[in-house]
Design a protein around this motif. Structure first.
Motif, short mmCIF file in Angstrom:
data_model
loop_
_atom_site.label_atom_id
_atom_site.label_comp_id
_atom_site.label_asym_id
_atom_site.label_seq_id
_atom_site.Cartn_x
_atom_site.Cartn_y
_atom_site.Cartn_z
N PHE A 343 0.85 -1.19 0.00
CA PHE A 343 0.00 0.00 0.00
C PHE A 343 0.89 1.24 0.00
O PHE A 343 1.75 1.39 0.88
CB PHE A 343 -0.91 -0.03 1.23
N PRO A 344 0.71 2.13 -0.98
CA PRO A 344 1.66 3.25 -1.14
C PRO A 344 1.51 4.38 -0.13
O PRO A 344 2.38 5.24 -0.04
CB PRO A 344 1.38 3.75 -2.56
N LEU A 345 0.41 4.40 0.63
CA LEU A 345 0.19 5.50 1.57
C LEU A 345 0.60 5.11 2.98
O LEU A 345 0.47 3.96 3.40
CB LEU A 345 -1.28 5.89 1.61
N LYS A 346 1.08 6.14 3.73
CA LYS A 346 1.30 6.00 5.15
C LYS A 346 0.52 7.10 5.86
O LYS A 346 0.11 8.09 5.23
CB LYS A 346 2.78 6.08 5.49
N ALA A 347 0.34 6.93 7.15
CA ALA A 347 -0.47 7.89 7.91
C ALA A 347 0.04 9.32 7.74
O ALA A 347 -0.75 10.27 7.59
CB ALA A 347 -0.49 7.49 9.38
N PHE A 375 -4.98 -2.66 -7.30
CA PHE A 375 -3.68 -2.19 -6.78
C PHE A 375 -2.99 -1.24 -7.76
O PHE A 375 -1.76 -1.09 -7.73
CB PHE A 375 -2.74 -3.37 -6.48
N THR A 376 -3.77 -0.57 -8.60
CA THR A 376 -3.16 0.27 -9.64
C THR A 376 -3.04 1.73 -9.25
O THR A 376 -2.21 2.45 -9.81
CB THR A 376 -3.97 0.18 -10.94
N GLN A 377 -3.88 2.22 -8.31
CA GLN A 377 -3.83 3.64 -8.00
C GLN A 377 -2.51 4.01 -7.31
O GLN A 377 -2.04 3.28 -6.42
CB GLN A 377 -5.01 4.03 -7.10
N SER A 378 -1.95 5.13 -7.74
CA SER A 378 -0.67 5.58 -7.21
C SER A 378 -0.86 6.36 -5.91
O SER A 378 -1.99 6.72 -5.54
CB SER A 378 0.04 6.47 -8.23
#
Length: 391
Positions: A343-347, A375-378
């Motif tokens: 998952f590309p995001l962090k808090a 799982f394609t969204q950046s």
């Protein structure tokens, strides 16, 4: 005509050295039990057990004189472990049962191999072999082994009353060594049904260990069906059934999956299985994940992402069995792909705009969008989506 077994372990110099230690002192040495049975079936054996007419104290003394390490692992029951070449060899004096209570036996030492054989559970487990591989068969177990006929020694009810765990061993050995086409021994099956109450005297740990071994067999379905028919399965695991397991075996074979006792345990179902079988915390947690995944609707990719590829494929196999279809290669590929995603995001990427519980909820929403996108969204697209969704 003599039967002679061949096996790598038989001619191993360390194995022969242990036998020579006994025979050079005038004692007998016989290989016994699983190693003999497995060698005759051309199977590998993990443990090499030896029986002798030498008393335990004599075995320890002989080992000390030869510079061989000895460990009195079960000396009260006649067992001494010798360590030769870094390998353990259990040496047990010939025995006879003086009394039994359904769980353990009080034994006396013997010099008679036939007496030792008569105290064992199954005829195929009462086979012995001399150090040169010559098979010694006091009770006719060789014919049973050749016919893949799993049969109790003597009166089945008497053998079971000596140790009620033998009920489960009967089914396990039928799964491992029996001929499904020939069917299970009816006298043994009837004795297992008659001895159901005795299972209350067997610890959950011992039952759990036997069930694990049974479920790890290539195809345990016929044995488990016999357990169900005799009432044993319901007694041990109320609510369990064999229908899904039978289909799962076919799914596994088609997908070339190695046996997994936990996957198969999940297929059996039942009430409070983790407590009933005294599963470890790790195994109980895995069983819960498999059962939950079976009844969920998440995609193969999401399963791979959340559970890892191995657990995901176990769940997919269970689902395929539930719908009576094969598991597809595409599903397995998708599970592996999902397991590789991060998952590309962090808090911190959403702070300070989002804080506290709202931050957690927002991350969960965005993760859901990311999974649904394949799982394609950046990262940038997800951050932009967070602003569009607002608080």
């Amino acid at each position: 005509m003599n039967t002679t077994l061949t096996a790598d372990w038989l001619m191993d110099p360390d194995t022969q050295a242990v036998c020579t230690l006994l025979t050079d002192a005038g004692y007998n040495a016989w290989f016994v039990g699983g190693c003999v049975r497995d060698a005759l079936m051309s199977r590998d054996s993990a443990d090499i057990d030896i029986t002798t007419n030498a008393r335990p104290e004599a075995v320890i003394e002989l080992a000390a004189n030869a510079g061989v390490k000895s460990v009195p692992t079960g000396i009260d029951h006649g067992t001494v472990t010798l360590v030769a070449g870094g390998k353990p060899f259990e040496i047990t004096t010939l025995r006879e049962d003086v009394s039994t209570d359904g769980r353990r036996a009080t034994v006396a030492f013997s010099d008679d191999i036939a007496v030792d054989a008569a105290r064992r559970d199954l005829t195929m487990n009462a086979l012995y072999a001399l150090p040169d591989g010559t098979v010694v068969d006091p009770l006719g177990g060789l014919d049973d082994l050749r016919a893949r006929r799993v049969r109790f020694i003597g009166d089945p009810e008497e053998r079971i009353a000596e140790d009620y765990l033998r009920i489960l061993r009967f089914f396990r050995f039928y799964a491992q060594c029996g001929d499904p086409e020939g069917g299970i021994d009816p006298e043994g099956l009837a004795a297992c049904a008659a001895g159901l109450d005795g299972l209350d005297h067997v610890s959950a740990e011992r039952i759990g260990a036997e069930m694990r071994k049974l479920l790890d067999v290539a195809d345990p379905a016929p044995a488990l069906a016999a357990m169900r028919a005799s009432g044993v399965l319901m007694r041990l695991m109320p609510g369990a059934g064999t229908g899904l397991l039978t289909v799962l075996i076919h799914v596994e074979e088609a997908a070339r999956l190695a046996p997994s006792w936990l996957r198969r345990l999940a297929a059996l179902g039942g009430e409070d299985v983790a407590d009933t079988l005294r599963l470890s915390k790790a195994d109980a947690g895995q069983l819960t994940r498999l059962v939950s995944g079976l009844h969920a609707t998440s995609t193969a990719g999401e399963l791979g992402y959340r559970e890892g590829a191995e657990t995901a494929i176990d769940i997919l196999a269970l689902r395929a069995a539930a719908f009576e279809r094969e598991m597809t290669e595409a599903e397995q590929v998708e599970a592996h792909f999902g397991a590789e995603q991060v998952f590309p995001l962090k808090a911190k990427d959403l702070m300070p705009e989002f804080q506290g519980p709202l931050l957690g909820a927002k991350l969960a929403d965005l993760q859901r969008r990311w999974i649904d996108s394949g799982f394609t969204q950046s990262k940038d697209e997800l951050i932009a989506a967070a602003g569009e969704l607002g608080g």
